[in-house]
Scaffold this active site. Structure first.
Site, PDB file in Angstrom:
ATOM      1  N   ARG A  83       0.810  -1.227   0.000  1.00 35.95           N
ATOM      2  CA  ARG A  83       0.000   0.000   0.000  1.00 35.95           C
ATOM      3  C   ARG A  83       0.838   1.271   0.000  1.00 35.95           C
ATOM      4  NH1 ARG A  83      -2.786  -3.809   1.421  1.00 35.95           N
ATOM      5  NH2 ARG A  83      -0.876  -4.373   2.466  1.00 35.95           N
ATOM      6  N   THR A  84       1.801   1.336   0.915  1.00 36.43           N
ATOM      7  CA  THR A  84       2.551   2.587   1.046  1.00 36.43           C
ATOM      8  C   THR A  84       3.298   2.864  -0.251  1.00 36.43           C
ATOM      9  OG1 THR A  84       2.762   2.101   3.386  1.00 36.43           O
ATOM     10  CG2 THR A  84       4.146   3.851   2.531  1.00 36.43           C
ATOM     11  N   LYS A 113      29.170  -3.115  -1.207  1.00 35.77           N
ATOM     12  CA  LYS A 113      29.557  -2.464   0.064  1.00 35.77           C
ATOM     13  C   LYS A 113      29.353  -0.954   0.041  1.00 35.77           C
ATOM     14  CE  LYS A 113      31.186  -6.308   1.971  1.00 35.77           C
ATOM     15  NZ  LYS A 113      30.018  -7.141   2.224  1.00 35.77           N
ATOM     16  N   ARG A 133      11.521   3.747   2.919  1.00 37.99           N
ATOM     17  CA  ARG A 133      11.104   2.893   4.042  1.00 37.99           C
ATOM     18  C   ARG A 133      12.305   2.040   4.421  1.00 37.99           C
ATOM     19  NH1 ARG A 133       5.902  -1.021   4.634  1.00 37.99           N
ATOM     20  NH2 ARG A 133       4.995   0.998   5.122  1.00 37.99           N
ATOM     21  N   HIS A 170       5.542   6.147  11.369  1.00 34.10           N
ATOM     22  CA  HIS A 170       4.932   5.990  10.042  1.00 34.10           C
ATOM     23  C   HIS A 170       4.065   7.234   9.827  1.00 34.10           C
ATOM     24  CE1 HIS A 170       3.664   4.253   6.429  1.00 34.10           C
ATOM     25  NE2 HIS A 170       3.364   3.025   6.814  1.00 34.10           N
TER      26      HIS A 170
HETATM   27  C1  NCD Z   1       1.868  -1.194   8.202  1.00 39.02           C
HETATM   28  C2  NCD Z   1       3.361  -0.987   8.267  1.00 39.02           C
HETATM   29  O1  NCD Z   1       4.105  -1.372   7.360  1.00 39.02           O
HETATM   30  O2  NCD Z   1       3.777  -0.444   9.274  1.00 39.02           O
HETATM   31  N1  NCD Z   1       1.295  -1.211   6.957  1.00 39.02           N
HETATM   32  C3  NCD Z   1       1.206  -0.071   6.194  1.00 39.02           C
HETATM   33  O3  NCD Z   1       2.144   0.667   6.028  1.00 39.02           O
HETATM   34  N2  NCD Z   1       0.006   0.190   5.648  1.00 39.02           N
HETATM   35  C4  NCD Z   1       1.338  -2.144   9.197  1.00 39.02           C
HETATM   36  C5  NCD Z   1       1.677  -3.595   9.102  1.00 39.02           C
HETATM   37  O4  NCD Z   1       2.566  -4.025   8.384  1.00 39.02           O
HETATM   38  O5  NCD Z   1       1.003  -4.347   9.819  1.00 39.02           O
END
Ligand code: NCD
Length: 403
Positions: A83-84, A113, A133, A170
């Site tokens: 999703r993200t 490296k 991320r 997040h």
């Molecule tokens: C979450 C995450 O990655 O922190 N999902 C997200 O970003 N929508 C929650 C999860 O992985 O349970």
């Protein structure tokens, strides 16, 4: 990875850091949920609404794509994400930003490296924005310091957007969660087609108010390791007369941690910590009292063998929704989940999906609008959006009720 060169910066309290992540009254980097104060949340939700409305037509979508068509973004996702990642990509596409991605650092020069910090600096040479991320809690923050150091030395520097850092933060999930809750608690007052539902609802729930103040929020599941809960609770703690109910299995690793608890108490949030969705406060089941339910899955991928062994004895059925449990909830109370949900544990069984309170798929779609709004804000395109809206509809977004 050597983040120690930023140690003194990392060791400061968050409130001392956030000013460094702003410029000219806007966010420069989005790293912490606490960067979203109430005025910024309100503004970002409004921008998201405008983008959502303009996207309804082909002409509107084409115009939106002109807003940032001169920008390129790198999506650097070193941790699994659906999703993200996709909603950031869609958000970029809505605004005309060209995207590129590294999703598996083992296919990048990091196998030779190269340090991840060097990778980030390299991306900043080619792109105008880095969305990232990482499983390393403070990596996005360090990247923001790296960019600030470069800017101070008059070198190329680009915004960093945190798409999930370790178990800690997040921020953009909190943004889309607030956008979803806010839309729900408008009770249709901004929509032309449906008259405000609040009058009808007040017959049954006499104290109900618009907006995010005066509400009881419940969080259920893996609250110890879930970064989405931490970020959302932090953002919601700014609203007046807020109560939070934390429902987690009786194991310290899965429960609200003391840092977040202390923070919420310092913000005058009333807190309850319970070990079942069937628990009651003052003799009334919590499910009948709450205004919003935020479900999460148990994040088994973080289990050590010791944790897995000690979780064997937990009865997880207390942390799952059932028809009976949903039936007890208020008619308007949204059920949210950051997703993914666990198809085996089924903390939200699919039979709940048709319930009008099930908001999690809309919540995911809202992520696209909210993230597009954030990117436009960071890239200083908001004034242009207002101009575009006025040209398109002949009225300003503030004058127009049809949001
Ligand atoms: C979450 C995450 O990655 O922190 N999902 C997200 O970003 N929508 C929650 C999860 O992985 O349970």
């Amino acid at each position: 990875m050597d983040l120690s060169e930023f140690q003194w910066q990392l060791d400061r309290p968050i409130r001392m850091k956030t000013a460094e992540f702003e410029r000219e009254g806007r966010l420069k980097h989005c790293i912490f949920a606490s960067q979203f104060d109430r005025p910024l949340l309100q503004k970002t939700c409004f921008i998201a609404d405008m983008i959502r409305v303009l996207s309804r037509t082909r002409e509107g979508s084409n115009k939106l794509r002109e807003l940032l068509s001169h920008k390129r973004a790198m999506l650097y996702f070193a941790q699994p994400s659906t999703r993200t990642f996709l909603s950031f990509m869609a958000a970029c596409q809505i605004l005309g930003i060209t995207c590129n991605e590294v999703r598996d650092p083992s296919l990048s020069s990091e196998v030779k490296k190269e340090s991840p910090l060097d990778s980030i600096r390299m991306f900043s040479s080619y792109f105008d924005l880095i969305i990232m991320r990482s499983n390393i809690t403070q990596f996005a923050e360090c990247c923001a310091y790296l960019m600030n150091d470069l800017a101070q030395n008059s070198m190329r520097s680009v915004p960093i957007v945190n798409g999930g850092a370790g178990s800690n933060e997040h921020p953009t999930q909190a943004l889309l969660d607030v956008y979803t809750i806010d839309r729900t608690f408008q009770f249709g007052q901004k929509e032309a087609s449906s008259k405000s539902r609040i009058m009808d609802l007040r017959r049954k729930y006499s104290n109900l108010t618009h907006g995010l103040d005066n509400k009881i929020y419940a969080f259920c599941g893996d609250l110890g390791r879930g970064r989405t809960v931490r970020s959302l609770a932090t953002v919601l703690s700014q609203y007046q007369n807020t109560t939070m109910v934390f429902v987690a299995p009786p194991d310290e690793t899965l429960q609200l941690d003391s840092e977040l608890r202390d923070h919420l108490i310092s913000k005058n949030v009333q807190i309850y910590e319970l070990d079942s969705l069937d628990a009651a406060i003052n003799g009334v089941p919590i499910l009948k009292q709450i205004d919003c339910l935020y479900m999460t899955r148990i994040q088994k991928e973080h289990d050590t063998p010791e944790m897995a062994a000690s979780y064997q004895s937990l009865d997880l059925s207390h942390f799952k929704l059932t028809r009976d449990r949903v039936e007890q909830m208020k008619d308007y109370a949204p059920i949210l989940h950051p997703f993914p949900r666990d198809s085996e544990e089924a903390e939200i069984p699919t039979e709940i999906d048709k319930d009008p309170r099930a908001m999690y798929f809309r919540q995911a779609r809202n992520g696209m609008w909210a993230r597009a709004a954030l990117l436009l804000h960071i890239c200083d395109g908001v004034d242009q959006l207002h101009t575009l809206y006025k040209e398109f509809y002949g009225v300003t977004a503030e004058e127009s009720l049809v949001i």
